[in-house]
Each structure stands twice: as structure tokens, then as C-alpha cells.
Design an enzyme around this catalytic site. Structure first.
Site, PDB file in Angstrom:
ATOM      1  N   GLY A  77       0.804  -1.215   0.000  1.00  0.00           N
ATOM      2  CA  GLY A  77       0.000   0.000   0.000  1.00  0.00           C
ATOM      3  C   GLY A  77       0.837   1.263   0.000  1.00  0.00           C
ATOM      4  N   ASN A 157      -8.665   3.718   8.040  1.00  0.00           N
ATOM      5  CA  ASN A 157      -8.114   2.600   8.803  1.00  0.00           C
ATOM      6  C   ASN A 157      -8.283   2.761  10.309  1.00  0.00           C
ATOM      7  OD1 ASN A 157      -6.216   4.704   7.911  1.00  0.00           O
ATOM      8  ND2 ASN A 157      -4.770   3.710   9.279  1.00  0.00           N
ATOM      9  N   GLN A 187      -8.020  -0.691   2.990  1.00  0.00           N
ATOM     10  CA  GLN A 187      -8.919  -1.281   3.986  1.00  0.00           C
ATOM     11  C   GLN A 187     -10.211  -1.793   3.353  1.00  0.00           C
ATOM     12  OE1 GLN A 187      -8.144  -1.875   7.157  1.00  0.00           O
ATOM     13  NE2 GLN A 187      -6.199  -0.789   7.183  1.00  0.00           N
ATOM     14  N   ALA A 208      -1.979  -6.697  -0.065  1.00  0.00           N
ATOM     15  CA  ALA A 208      -2.433  -8.071   0.171  1.00  0.00           C
ATOM     16  C   ALA A 208      -2.627  -8.385   1.649  1.00  0.00           C
ATOM     17  CB  ALA A 208      -1.423  -9.057  -0.424  1.00  0.00           C
ATOM     18  N   HIS A 209      -1.821  -7.745   2.511  1.00  0.00           N
ATOM     19  CA  HIS A 209      -1.749  -8.248   3.886  1.00  0.00           C
ATOM     20  C   HIS A 209      -2.905  -7.817   4.774  1.00  0.00           C
ATOM     21  CE1 HIS A 209      -0.090  -4.726   6.274  1.00  0.00           C
ATOM     22  NE2 HIS A 209       0.107  -4.294   5.055  1.00  0.00           N
ATOM     23  N   THR A 245      12.962  -7.040 -10.650  1.00  0.00           N
ATOM     24  CA  THR A 245      12.537  -8.417 -10.907  1.00  0.00           C
ATOM     25  C   THR A 245      11.296  -8.710 -10.080  1.00  0.00           C
ATOM     26  OG1 THR A 245      14.819  -9.034 -11.309  1.00  0.00           O
ATOM     27  CG2 THR A 245      13.283 -10.833 -10.854  1.00  0.00           C
ATOM     28  N   CYS A 335       3.084   6.262  17.485  1.00  0.00           N
ATOM     29  CA  CYS A 335       4.081   6.482  18.537  1.00  0.00           C
ATOM     30  C   CYS A 335       5.293   7.169  17.923  1.00  0.00           C
ATOM     31  CB  CYS A 335       4.549   5.154  19.114  1.00  0.00           C
ATOM     32  SG  CYS A 335       3.278   4.324  20.042  1.00  0.00           S
TER      33      CYS A 335
END
Ligand SMILES: Cc1ncc(COP(=O)(O)O)c(C=O)c1O
Length: 414
Positions: A77, A157, A187, A208-209, A245, A335
């Protein structure tokens, strides 16, 4: 909680990242083991890898209503957001260099906009409503003849607010048909599904995560004909839009995750909504001086997203205590060295700084159960009461807090 987080832990941080779905891992494994060849090479093994990437591109394109050659694979992202802003502005010097974005964006957008401004671009940051949503008319009003790009996130988010990107794109174009529209759908792609035709955008960020795929894998949709200057130079990969690559396992993983998300969407949404509704209703009943932040109306809020502020307690202290009790959650605040800044999203919504320091975010996922929710509803009130008992200050909320609290009286829980 399911096997992925261990039996005695409850994971409520799916907006930060999600566990890798076993089916996604299975899809990726051959590209670590046997099919590791460089897809740009000429021999048959390489051509097989090329084919896997081509198929993944088709899958990703289909998942969002795009054409395969409109998909640029990236490392996630943040890179996609950077490429959208930097790439479109760099391509558009002749038409001016004005960028419009909003105060509630992810830092991948806000920090990039700031850097572009230091490099000479003109940037307008549009404010957000008190529920974290962006007003389409306010965005359109910021558009000028020299505006080359508008970037507004699809879903926030931190507070789960869903923006009406189709209306924003339409109103922006009515003001300036040459302005490109980008949306960060990191999101929303996970929980709602996205279609670039319905949204009417020129660029769209995916990762993707957040949808049970691997970390470090993403894509930028770039509508055919949208001028874009690559930001990573070198080889001619991705039709010269992003050198390097190809990370074949990551690309295959992104495609598998998006395909599975589509197949499971209806069940996922129903499951996450049910748990979300419970938490949104019961948290204010159990924790005095707590307020739910973000939209109340479920249609305007991401499934599974529950965010709140708790008066007179630091969010970070609550999180540490929750962690000890087996609950993983987040505050939504950033933080910085030694000091905890209040969330820029809550501040943009108008939440007083001190109250915003008590922010909490619980983001639910596929694996959460009613037992996880029961545990949180049992543990949180006790944690907050204990932390407040340590505080020497009187716990009478100042008037500025009251509009933000669902449970404005301490007496409530007694
Ligand atoms: C709205 C939004 N945009 C961008 C990102 C960054 O994505 P990535 O971690 O894949 O770089 C995130 C992740 O936290 C996000 O929530």
C-alpha cells in the site's frame, strides 16, 4: 480465537495486518520452491513464471473491474500510494502541480504530499466531518484549474469511515475533467470489495496483507491513458511503470488473497458485522466515559471496525494491560520517540487532544468468535477502572468531551 493466534489470545488488530490464509500460502509455495525463475528470461521455466504473473494480473484486474494491463504490482500500500501521488504529479508539470487530499488519510499519503509540497507542489488538505467521513462537495470545492490529482481514501483505517468515492470522483470531474482521482482502498478491498468502474477512479491502491495475503505485496490500478512517471527506475518490468525483478510469490499471493476475499465476502461481512454490532452496543454500556468514534450507521462503516475514546486514560496503557490479559488491539495513534501523539484522524474529526489520547481500535476478522468478544467485554471495564483508580485527577468530564462520550457519567457502571 482460531489456531492462527493461539488458543488463549484474542486478535483484534486486523486493520494492522491479517494472518496468511493457508490456501494463499499453498498457492505461493511453488513459486518459492520450484518456480523461482526470472520471468524475463527466455527458457521454458521462466516462461512458466511469466504465465503465473500474467494469470495473477488477470485475477487482480477481474477482482476490481479493471483490465490486466491497468495493474502495476508493487511492494504494498505505501509504495502504491507513493507511486500514485509522485507519479501523477511528475507526469503533469505542464498542467500545474496542485494536489488535493484529506486530513484523515494514511501517512503514506500525507507524508508524501508533504514531501511533494517541499519539492514545489501546491497541496490542499481538506478537513473531515465529525464522523471521519469526507464531504464530496468540500473536496470538489478545493479543485482548481491546475489540480492534477485528488486523493481520498475509500475507508479509513482508524475509525472505519467509508467515503462516497463515486460522488467525490463525479463532483471533482464536474469541476475539472483533467483532474485524476486516486483512492487508497487498502482497507475497503479487504472488507467491502471494490470496483474501479463503480468508484469512477483513475488510480486505486491495493495491499495483500489486510486480506489474508502476504505482507510486502500490493498493486496500483492505473486507468489506461493516465499519465504516470515511474518512481523506481531500472528494468522494463510492469510495462516500464515499476522496475525490479518481479516478486512472483508475493504477486501470486495477492491474487489468491483477493480471489478468496471475493468468494468469502458475504460470509465474512455477516460474521464481522455481528461481532461489531455487539461491541459497538456493549462497550459504552460497560465502560463509563467511553465514546464510539466514527460513523454509527453500519452502511457508512467498515465491517469489523470498532473504535472508541476513553476519557482520563492513556490508550497505550489500556493496550498494555489488554495484552497481558491475552488481547491484541491497537490505539490507532502513532508512537513517536518517547511521546504518544494523539491520532491525526481523531484530531481532524474535532476530538479534543487529551481525549484523543485515550483512543482504542478493535478490528475484527474471519477468525474472531463470540468468545473473543466476551473476553474483551469482561476485561476492558476492569482494566479501565484500575487505571483510573491510579489517576489523581477528578474524573468529571469537561464540557468539550461530552459530545464525544456515549457514556457521559462515571456512575453508569456502579
Ligand atoms: C489506509 C492505508 N493505506 C496504506 C497502508 C499501507 O499499506 P502497506 O502496509 O501495505 O504499505 C495502510 C496500512 O496500514 C492503510 O491502512
Amino acid at each position: 480465537m482460531g489456531a492462527m493466534a493461539g488458543p488463549e489470545r484474542s486478535y483484534f488488530d486486523h486493520a494492522a495486518t491479517t494472518p496468511l490464509d493457508p490456501a494463499v500460502l499453498e498457492a505461493m509455495l511453488p513459486y518459492f520452491r520450484e518456480r523461482w525463475h526470472n520471468p524475463s528470461s527466455i527458457y521454458v521455466e521462466a516462461q512458466r513464471t511469466r504465465q503465473a504473473i500474467d494469470e495473477a494480473r488477470e485475477t487482480v484486474a477481474e477482482a476490481i473491474g479493471a483490465q490486466p494491463d491497468e495493474i502495476v504490482f508493487t511492494s504494498g500500500g505505501s509504495e502504491s500510494d507513493n507511486l500514485a501521488l509522485r507519479g501523477v504529479l511528475a507526469a503533469s508539470t505542464q498542467r500545474g502541480r496542485h494536489l488535493v487530499t484529506t486530513a484523515a488519510e494514511h501517512h503514506a499519503i500525507l507524508d508524501t504530499a508533504e514531501q511533494l509540497e517541499r519539492d514545489g507542489a501546491l497541496v490542499t488538505i481538506v478537513g473531515v466531518e465529525r464522523d471521519g467521513r469526507v464531504d464530496a462537495a468540500a473536496v470538489a470545492a478545493a479543485v482548481r484549474p491546475d489540480t492534477v490529482l485528488v486523493s481520498v481514501m475509500h475507508a479509513n483505517n482508524e475509525v472505519g469511515a467509508i467515503n462516497d468515492i463515486a460522488a467525490i470522483a463525479e463532483q471533482v470531474r464536474a469541476r475539472n475533467p483533467h483532474t485524476a482521482v486516486h483512492t487508497d482502498a487498502v482497507q475497503s478491498a479487504a472488507h467491502l470489495g471494490v470496483d474501479v468502474r463503480t468508484l469512477g477512479v483513475d488510480l486505486l491502491t491495493l495491499t495483500a496483507h489486510k486480506c489474508y495475503g502476504p505482507r510486502g505485496a500490493g498493486a496500483l490500478y492505473v486507468r489506461a491513458g493516465t499519465p504516470l512517471v515511474p518512481q523506481i527506475l531500472g528494468g522494463g518490468q510492469e510495462e516500464r511503470r515499476r522496475a525490479g525483478t518481479e516478486n512472483t510469490p508475493a504477486i501470486v499471493g495477492l491474487a489468491a488473497a483477493l480471489r478468496l476475499a471475493g468468494e468469502r465476502r458475504a460470509a465474512d461481512i455477516a460474521h464481522e458485522r455481528a461481532l461489531q454490532v455487539r461491541l459497538m452496543a456493549e462497550l459504552p454500556q460497560r465502560v463509563p466515559l467511553l465514546g464510539i468514534t466514527g460513523p454509527r450507521e453500519l452502511a457508512l462503516r467498515l465491517p469489523g471496525s470498532v473504535s472508541a475514546v476513553v476519557a482520563f486514560v492513556e490508550g497505550e496503557s489500556i493496550l498494555l494491560a489488554l495484552d497481558l490479559a491475552g488481547i491484541a488491539a491497537s490505539s490507532g495513534s502513532a508512537c513517536t520517540t518517547g511521546s504518544v501523539e494523539p491520532s491525526h484522524v481523531l484530531v481532524a474529526m474535532g476530538v479534543p487532544d487529551e481525549l484523543a489520547r485515550g483512543s482504542l481500535r478493535f478490528t475484527l476478522g474471519r477468525m474472531n468468535t463470540d468468545a473473543d468478544v466476551d473476553r474483551l467485554l469482561e476485561v476492558l471495564p476492569a482494566v479501565v477502572a484500575r487505571l483510573r483508580a491510579l489517576s489523581p485527577v477528578a474524573l468529571e468530564p469537561p464540557p468539550a468531551y461530552l459530545p464525544w462520550l456515549d457514556a457521559p457519567s462515571l456512575a453508569l457502571a456502579r
